[in-house]
Write an enzyme that holds these catalytic residues in place. Structure first.
Site, mmCIF file in Angstrom:
data_model
loop_
_atom_site.group_PDB
_atom_site.id
_atom_site.type_symbol
_atom_site.label_atom_id
_atom_site.label_comp_id
_atom_site.label_asym_id
_atom_site.label_seq_id
_atom_site.Cartn_x
_atom_site.Cartn_y
_atom_site.Cartn_z
ATOM 1 N N CYS A 83 10.828 -1.658 -2.898
ATOM 2 C CA CYS A 83 10.699 -1.126 -4.180
ATOM 3 C C CYS A 83 11.782 -1.731 -5.125
ATOM 4 O O CYS A 83 13.004 -1.376 -4.488
ATOM 5 C CB CYS A 83 10.676 0.407 -4.246
ATOM 6 S SG CYS A 83 10.655 1.202 -6.046
ATOM 7 N N LYS A 122 8.123 -1.479 5.469
ATOM 8 C CA LYS A 122 7.530 -2.192 4.524
ATOM 9 C C LYS A 122 8.688 -2.974 3.541
ATOM 10 O O LYS A 122 9.438 -2.322 3.234
ATOM 11 C CB LYS A 122 6.895 -1.490 3.824
ATOM 12 C CG LYS A 122 5.894 -1.967 2.515
ATOM 13 C CD LYS A 122 4.957 -1.219 1.885
ATOM 14 C CE LYS A 122 4.079 -1.961 0.555
ATOM 15 N NZ LYS A 122 5.132 -2.334 -0.414
ATOM 16 N N ARG A 217 -2.644 -1.365 -5.863
ATOM 17 C CA ARG A 217 -3.245 -1.107 -7.296
ATOM 18 C C ARG A 217 -4.814 -1.440 -7.151
ATOM 19 O O ARG A 217 -5.638 -0.777 -8.010
ATOM 20 C CB ARG A 217 -2.715 -2.156 -8.153
ATOM 21 C CG ARG A 217 -0.984 -1.556 -8.709
ATOM 22 C CD ARG A 217 -0.442 -2.762 -9.488
ATOM 23 N NE ARG A 217 0.095 -3.769 -8.691
ATOM 24 C CZ ARG A 217 0.481 -4.998 -9.176
ATOM 25 N NH1 ARG A 217 0.483 -5.283 -10.614
ATOM 26 N NH2 ARG A 217 0.874 -5.793 -8.508
#
Length: 320
Positions: A83, A122, A217
């Protein structure tokens, strides 16, 4: 996927695939340890298999948060090293940790010692001016040596200087080949691909080399793609889950949550893209958007919206 993949989103997505691993929104270790846990990481049994994604960088806190997550019944705990938001950087977690692979490894080691569920990571392929060959290799080698059960790679750099979080999702070029090279170097490690995947047709060829695909998404905006996953990825017999069947299967959950006082719009907002590209999709979205926010809105609103895209009424809805 902050403010996207909440528990209502995940419960809905589970109706489309019984096998896909679902991820929570990222939640910080401080919130898990000191906050309202039921609100932050509570989930319904129907969501399994489910992974909780943590943001943090203190090995002790990460271990404690992982123990709490395991106690809640999660199937996996994941460390977010991808992020790029300003808030994440100021808290020393997320993509900025690409610059500290040894610290991420220390978190993995502490978490593995604390829990029995899989611990995964991740990450990005690098940040800012990092060389992506060296940066990703260092991260992968460090976390696997510490015991990570998997590494999911978002195949873009994150530019912490000069790009907004939104721009970081689209502007840095995708480099799927870099992830393939990592897998070729580490053939016995679980390495999954994330970033920019729009369909199973696009992603499926990578499964010949890699171990998994992560959709963000695309799965949210066009959730119908999840209805193909059990057959195409997990090799199950039988037809794909249709959008209509998914809505019908989701009705008991909606009814249960309405009975607990959850507003219909809080749940149906995650369903707006379900019929994307199908006749009647505009009516589906309009009805759920306009009617679900009204006081007392209940299952009749979903029934009304579903009728607008039913196989029998699709042609009529398309003409609107």
């Amino acid at each position: 996927m902050m403010e996207w993949t909440d528990r209502h989103c995940r419960a809905f997505h589970r109706q489309l695939s019984k096998n896909a691993l679902l991820y929570t929104e990222m939640v910080t270790t401080g919130a898990v340890i000191h906050g309202d846990r039921d609100h932050l990481i509570g989930f319904s049994d129907c969501e399994h298999p489910i992974a909780c994604q943590l943001g943090g960088s203190d090995p002790g806190d990460m271990a404690e948060a992982a123990r709490i997550v395991e106690g809640f019944g999660y199937d996996e705990v994941n460390i977010n090293v991808g992020c790029p938001s300003d808030r994440v950087q100021s808290g020393r977690f997320g993509a900025c940790l690409m610059q500290e692979p040894e610290l991420v490894a220390a978190c993995v080691e502490a978490m593995k010692a604390a829990v029995d569920i899989p611990v995964t990571v991740k990450c990005r392929i690098g940040v800012d001016e990092q060389d992506t060959e060296e940066a990703l290799d260092r991260m992968a080698d460090a976390v696997f040596a510490a015991g990570s059960d998997a590494l999911w790679v978002h195949a873009r750099k994150a530019w912490l200087k000069g790009l907004s979080p939104k721009e970081n999702r689209d502007i840095p070029p995708l480099d799927y080949d870099r992830v393939l090279r990592l897998k070729q170097r580490l053939p016995d490690r679980f390495i999954g691909l994330n970033g920019g995947l729009q369909s199973l047709d696009q992603g499926a060829p990578y499964l010949a080399t890699l171990d998994g695909l992560m959709f963000g998404r695309a799965a949210y905006h066009t959730p119908e793609l999840l209805g193909q996953v059990d057959r195409r990825v997990y090799g199950e017999d039988g037809p794909d889950v249709s959008p209509w069947d998914a809505v019908r299967a989701h009705m008991p959950y909606l009814d249960e949550q309405l009975g607990k006082g959850v507003k219909l719009a809080h749940m149906t907002r995650h369903m707006l893209g379900l019929f994307h590209g199908r006749p009647g999709a505009r009516s589906w979205r309009r009805i759920l958007t306009v009617e679900a926010i009204k006081p007392g809105a209940g299952l009749q609103v979903v029934e009304q919206a579903l009728a607008a895209v039913s196989p029998a009424g699709a042609d009529l809805a398309a003409a609107e």
